[in-house]
Design a protein around this motif. Structure first.
Motif, PDB file in Angstrom:
ATOM      1  N   LYS A   1       4.393 -59.985 -18.631  1.00 58.82           N
ATOM      2  CA  LYS A   1       3.676 -61.250 -18.771  1.00 58.82           C
ATOM      3  C   LYS A   1       4.597 -62.430 -18.498  1.00 58.82           C
ATOM      4  O   LYS A   1       4.242 -63.353 -17.787  1.00 58.82           O
ATOM      5  CB  LYS A   1       3.111 -61.389 -20.189  1.00 58.82           C
ATOM      6  CG  LYS A   1       1.829 -60.687 -20.444  1.00 58.82           C
ATOM      7  CD  LYS A   1       1.357 -61.043 -21.836  1.00 58.82           C
ATOM      8  CE  LYS A   1       0.167 -60.237 -22.260  1.00 58.82           C
ATOM      9  NZ  LYS A   1      -0.209 -60.554 -23.637  1.00 58.82           N
TER      10      LYS A   1
ATOM     11  N   GLU B   1      -2.615 -68.230 -18.023  1.00 61.03           N
ATOM     12  CA  GLU B   1      -2.279 -66.808 -18.094  1.00 61.03           C
ATOM     13  C   GLU B   1      -3.539 -65.950 -17.980  1.00 61.03           C
ATOM     14  O   GLU B   1      -3.554 -64.933 -17.289  1.00 61.03           O
ATOM     15  CB  GLU B   1      -1.557 -66.521 -19.411  1.00 61.03           C
ATOM     16  CG  GLU B   1      -1.037 -65.109 -19.510  1.00 61.03           C
ATOM     17  CD  GLU B   1      -0.227 -64.895 -20.766  1.00 61.03           C
ATOM     18  OE1 GLU B   1      -0.560 -63.943 -21.504  1.00 61.03           O
ATOM     19  OE2 GLU B   1       0.723 -65.657 -21.023  1.00 61.03           O
ATOM     20  N   GLU B   2      -4.599 -66.371 -18.640  1.00 62.10           N
ATOM     21  CA  GLU B   2      -5.867 -65.640 -18.558  1.00 62.10           C
ATOM     22  C   GLU B   2      -6.413 -65.669 -17.133  1.00 62.10           C
ATOM     23  O   GLU B   2      -6.872 -64.652 -16.604  1.00 62.10           O
ATOM     24  CB  GLU B   2      -6.885 -66.246 -19.521  1.00 62.10           C
ATOM     25  CG  GLU B   2      -8.186 -65.494 -19.548  1.00 62.10           C
ATOM     26  CD  GLU B   2      -9.181 -66.060 -20.553  1.00 62.10           C
ATOM     27  OE1 GLU B   2     -10.379 -65.783 -20.381  1.00 62.10           O
ATOM     28  OE2 GLU B   2      -8.765 -66.763 -21.495  1.00 62.10           O
TER      29      GLU B   2
ATOM     30  N   GLY C   1      -4.552 -63.277 -15.070  1.00 62.87           N
ATOM     31  CA  GLY C   1      -4.961 -61.911 -15.369  1.00 62.87           C
ATOM     32  C   GLY C   1      -6.263 -61.540 -14.687  1.00 62.87           C
ATOM     33  O   GLY C   1      -6.464 -60.394 -14.292  1.00 62.87           O
ATOM     34  N   LEU C   2      -7.138 -62.511 -14.527  1.00 65.00           N
ATOM     35  CA  LEU C   2      -8.421 -62.294 -13.851  1.00 65.00           C
ATOM     36  C   LEU C   2      -8.315 -62.480 -12.336  1.00 65.00           C
ATOM     37  O   LEU C   2      -9.313 -62.413 -11.627  1.00 65.00           O
ATOM     38  CB  LEU C   2      -9.467 -63.263 -14.412  1.00 65.00           C
ATOM     39  CG  LEU C   2      -9.796 -63.083 -15.887  1.00 65.00           C
ATOM     40  CD1 LEU C   2     -10.680 -64.224 -16.377  1.00 65.00           C
ATOM     41  CD2 LEU C   2     -10.476 -61.742 -16.116  1.00 65.00           C
TER      42      LEU C   2
ATOM     43  N   ARG D   1       4.495 -65.332 -15.150  1.00 61.77           N
ATOM     44  CA  ARG D   1       4.047 -66.702 -15.385  1.00 61.77           C
ATOM     45  C   ARG D   1       4.476 -67.589 -14.208  1.00 61.77           C
ATOM     46  O   ARG D   1       5.645 -67.660 -13.872  1.00 61.77           O
ATOM     47  CB  ARG D   1       4.641 -67.212 -16.692  1.00 61.77           C
ATOM     48  CG  ARG D   1       4.132 -68.570 -17.061  1.00 61.77           C
ATOM     49  CD  ARG D   1       4.511 -68.947 -18.451  1.00 61.77           C
ATOM     50  NE  ARG D   1       3.460 -68.498 -19.353  1.00 61.77           N
ATOM     51  CZ  ARG D   1       3.508 -68.634 -20.647  1.00 61.77           C
ATOM     52  NH1 ARG D   1       4.546 -69.161 -21.217  1.00 61.77           N
ATOM     53  NH2 ARG D   1       2.511 -68.220 -21.396  1.00 61.77           N
TER      54      ARG D   1
ATOM     55  N   ASP E   1      -1.998 -70.845 -21.921  1.00 63.56           N
ATOM     56  CA  ASP E   1      -2.793 -69.663 -22.283  1.00 63.56           C
ATOM     57  C   ASP E   1      -3.957 -69.470 -21.316  1.00 63.56           C
ATOM     58  O   ASP E   1      -4.243 -68.357 -20.872  1.00 63.56           O
ATOM     59  CB  ASP E   1      -3.329 -69.786 -23.708  1.00 63.56           C
ATOM     60  CG  ASP E   1      -2.247 -69.629 -24.767  1.00 63.56           C
ATOM     61  OD1 ASP E   1      -1.145 -69.137 -24.440  1.00 63.56           O
ATOM     62  OD2 ASP E   1      -2.505 -70.013 -25.927  1.00 63.56           O
ATOM     63  N   GLU E   2      -4.622 -70.566 -20.983  1.00 60.31           N
ATOM     64  CA  GLU E   2      -5.751 -70.483 -20.045  1.00 60.31           C
ATOM     65  C   GLU E   2      -5.274 -70.078 -18.651  1.00 60.31           C
ATOM     66  O   GLU E   2      -5.939 -69.302 -17.961  1.00 60.31           O
ATOM     67  CB  GLU E   2      -6.495 -71.814 -20.002  1.00 60.31           C
ATOM     68  CG  GLU E   2      -7.227 -72.110 -21.294  1.00 60.31           C
ATOM     69  CD  GLU E   2      -7.928 -73.451 -21.292  1.00 60.31           C
ATOM     70  OE1 GLU E   2      -8.270 -73.955 -20.203  1.00 60.31           O
ATOM     71  OE2 GLU E   2      -8.150 -73.997 -22.393  1.00 60.31           O
TER      72      GLU E   2
END
Length: 85
Positions: free
Chosen positions: A26, A57-58, A61-62, A30, A54-55
Motif C-alpha cells: 500500500k 487510496e480507495e 484500489g478500484l 501511493r 484515504d479516498e
C-alpha cells in the motif's frame, strides 16, 4: 498435538508476513503523499489531508486512478466537491 501446534505457529507466521507485505505494498503504491496534497491544494496539515489521501487510496484500489497525473486531478476535484463552497 505437537503437529497441530506447529501448524498453527506456521500459519500465524504466514499471516503476519502477509499483513506486513500488504501494508508495504500500500505504501509503495501511493502516488501522492500528504505534502503533495497540501501543496496541490494550498492547505495546511489537518484531517482534510488524511481524508483525501484515504479516498485517493480507495480510488487507486478500484483502478479509477492509475498514475500521478490522474491522482492530482482526483485530489483537486475531490477537494472542490467536498470542501469548496
Amino acid at each position: 498435538k505437537e503437529g497441530r501446534q506447529l501448524l498453527e505457529n506456521q500459519l500465524r507466521e504466514l499471516l503476519d508476513g502477509y499483513v506486513v507485505f500488504v501494508e508495504g505494498k500500500k505504501k509503495s503504491l501511493r502516488l501522492l503523499d500528504g505534502a503533495d496534497v497540501m501543496q496541490l491544494l494550498g492547505i495546511e496539515p489537518g484531517p482534510i489531508v488524511g481524508e483525501i489521501l484515504d479516498e485517493l487510496e480507495e480510488a487507486q484500489g478500484l483502478r479509477e486512478v492509475e498514475n500521478k497525473q490522474q491522482a492530482e486531478i482526483f485530489v483537486k476535484t475531490r477537494f472542490q466537491q467536498k470542501y469548496s463552497s
